[in-house]
Design an enzyme around this catalytic site. Structure first.
Site, PDB file in Angstrom:
ATOM      1  N   GLY A  10       7.129  11.306  -6.508  1.00  0.00           N
ATOM      2  CA  GLY A  10       5.491  11.378  -7.339  1.00  0.00           C
ATOM      3  C   GLY A  10       5.562  12.596  -8.328  1.00  0.00           C
ATOM      4  O   GLY A  10       6.056  13.380  -7.869  1.00  0.00           O
ATOM      5  N   MET A  11       4.672  12.446  -8.973  1.00  0.00           N
ATOM      6  CA  MET A  11       4.314  14.001  -9.874  1.00  0.00           C
ATOM      7  C   MET A  11       4.253  15.016  -9.012  1.00  0.00           C
ATOM      8  O   MET A  11       4.828  16.218  -9.905  1.00  0.00           O
ATOM      9  CB  MET A  11       3.249  13.813 -11.060  1.00  0.00           C
ATOM     10  N   LEU A  12       3.823  15.252  -8.329  1.00  0.00           N
ATOM     11  CA  LEU A  12       3.272  16.361  -7.465  1.00  0.00           C
ATOM     12  C   LEU A  12       4.513  16.251  -6.462  1.00  0.00           C
ATOM     13  O   LEU A  12       5.450  17.383  -6.112  1.00  0.00           O
ATOM     14  CB  LEU A  12       1.879  15.874  -6.574  1.00  0.00           C
ATOM     15  N   ASP A  36       8.681   4.516   4.507  1.00  0.00           N
ATOM     16  CA  ASP A  36       7.526   4.024   4.891  1.00  0.00           C
ATOM     17  C   ASP A  36       6.419   4.500   5.319  1.00  0.00           C
ATOM     18  O   ASP A  36       7.190   4.298   7.148  1.00  0.00           O
ATOM     19  CB  ASP A  36       8.083   2.098   5.252  1.00  0.00           C
ATOM     20  N   VAL A  37       6.145   5.576   5.149  1.00  0.00           N
ATOM     21  CA  VAL A  37       4.697   6.244   5.909  1.00  0.00           C
ATOM     22  C   VAL A  37       3.900   4.830   6.425  1.00  0.00           C
ATOM     23  O   VAL A  37       2.534   5.465   7.656  1.00  0.00           O
ATOM     24  CB  VAL A  37       4.347   6.507   4.720  1.00  0.00           C
ATOM     25  N   ALA A  58       0.366   8.742  -1.674  1.00  0.00           N
ATOM     26  CA  ALA A  58      -1.390   8.494  -2.097  1.00  0.00           C
ATOM     27  C   ALA A  58      -1.138   6.605  -2.299  1.00  0.00           C
ATOM     28  O   ALA A  58       0.172   7.114  -3.162  1.00  0.00           O
ATOM     29  CB  ALA A  58      -2.000   9.185  -2.591  1.00  0.00           C
ATOM     30  N   THR A  60      -3.297   6.629  -5.831  1.00  0.00           N
ATOM     31  CA  THR A  60      -3.859   7.141  -6.434  1.00  0.00           C
ATOM     32  C   THR A  60      -4.625   6.417  -7.954  1.00  0.00           C
ATOM     33  O   THR A  60      -5.246   6.716  -8.673  1.00  0.00           O
ATOM     34  CB  THR A  60      -2.643   7.937  -6.843  1.00  0.00           C
ATOM     35  N   TYR A 123     -11.712   4.836  -3.182  1.00  0.00           N
ATOM     36  CA  TYR A 123     -10.679   6.221  -3.124  1.00  0.00           C
ATOM     37  C   TYR A 123     -10.859   7.079  -2.918  1.00  0.00           C
ATOM     38  O   TYR A 123     -10.873   7.527  -1.795  1.00  0.00           O
ATOM     39  CB  TYR A 123     -10.302   6.364  -5.031  1.00  0.00           C
ATOM     40  N   LYS A 127      -9.716   8.468   0.985  1.00  0.00           N
ATOM     41  CA  LYS A 127      -9.208  10.023   1.163  1.00  0.00           C
ATOM     42  C   LYS A 127     -10.299  10.885   1.978  1.00  0.00           C
ATOM     43  O   LYS A 127      -9.252  11.843   2.857  1.00  0.00           O
ATOM     44  CB  LYS A 127      -9.286  10.571  -0.113  1.00  0.00           C
TER      45      LYS A 127
END
Length: 284
Positions: A10-12, A36-37, A58, A60, A123, A127
């Site tokens: 991912g981006m982060l 696979d989390v 996540a 998102t 969301y 979180k």
């Protein structure tokens, strides 16, 4: 020190992996194709042999979560609970990436790290549950909240704004939502610094300093793209109907950094100036 980074594509996650490796760390990069989390056995097998687990995986899609909350809950809350249990069993430290959406967005001063959460969206609720699951895993567990992220590796506000501005020659952007535009590279640096400093567990806020509205940020983006910022026009949130409510005030406080000797991220405008060329560079 051996690190496991989930959501590494991912981006982060991409910048977390790159930052850690540049610092000489041994990193296992796990994306959705390799881990696979939500698979209990897979998570239990992945964590051993690592000292730190950084969970960047996540759900998102903020609006989609309103109608798919069970799926969002699975990825944002159940997965952290599995990682927390596996980390506890193996003596690893879990760092969970979280969000400003755990707050209600109606404050008038920056949210403190220990402020009460009051999410208004599916969301945000999922979180917040992930934060609880993480911190319940042990005293060393850490939640790193961030917001208004942008980066080179993935879809983000600046890249979208620059493209739309060039295509349309003008656009309307809300001026009544205020936050802290934050570069993913800066969040990655904060994560590394917190662990290197031996910071105690708990909650930290990895966002830029200063504040901007989406409109102000959009004008900075358009200017960096070589266009006239005047083509960005201000509008209000009530003109844009979305399934999930957006926090009108997403400003996070950074007081805990002083307590642990870690430098906060600099002002958003300064960091955007440093990031713009990389983030807006054409795809190769």
């Amino acid at each position: 020190m051996r690190w496991l980074v989930t959501g590494s594509a991912g981006m982060l996650g991409t910048d977390v992996v790159a930052t850690l490796r540049a610092a000489g760390a041994e990193v296992t990069a796990a994306d959705r194709t390799t881990l696979d989390v939500l698979d209990v056995d897979a998570v239990a097998a992945a964590v051993p042999g690592h000292d730190v687990v950084v969970n960047c995986a996540a759900w998102t899609k903020v609006d989609d979560a309103e109608t798919q909350e069970p799926d969002a809950f699975a990825l944002n809350a159940v997965a952290p609970s599995l990682l927390a249990a596996a980390s506890r069993r193996n003596g690893a430290r879990l760092i969970q990436i979280s969000t400003d959406y755990v707050f209600d967005g109606h404050a008038t001063q920056p949210y403190a790290e220990d402020g009460p959460v009051a999410p208004r969206s599916a969301y945000g609720r999922t979180k917040a549950a992930g934060e609880w699951a993480t911190l319940a895993g042990g005293p060393d567990a850490m939640v790193v909240r961030t917001a208004w992220l942008y980066g080179r590796n993935g879809s983000c506000f600046p890249r979208t704004i620059a493209r739309v501005a060039a295509e349309r020659g003008g656009l309307d952007v809300v001026d009544d939502q205020v936050g802290q535009p934050t570069w993913t590279k800066d969040v990655a640096r904060v994560v590394l610094d917190l662990v290197t400093a031996g910071a105690p567990g708990g909650i930290y806020h990895a966002t830029s300093q200063g504040t901007a509205s989406w409109f102000e940020f959009a004008r900075a983006v358009v200017a960096a793209a070589g266009l006239d910022p005047e083509i960005v026009r201000p509008t209000t949130s009530d003109r844009l109907t979305r399934p999930a409510p957006r926090p009108p005030y997403s400003v996070l406080g950074h007081d805990r950094f002083a307590d642990v000797g870690v430098a906060p991220v600099a002002d958003w405008a300064q960091r955007w100036e440093a990031a713009a060329a990389e983030v807006l560079a054409p795809e190769q």
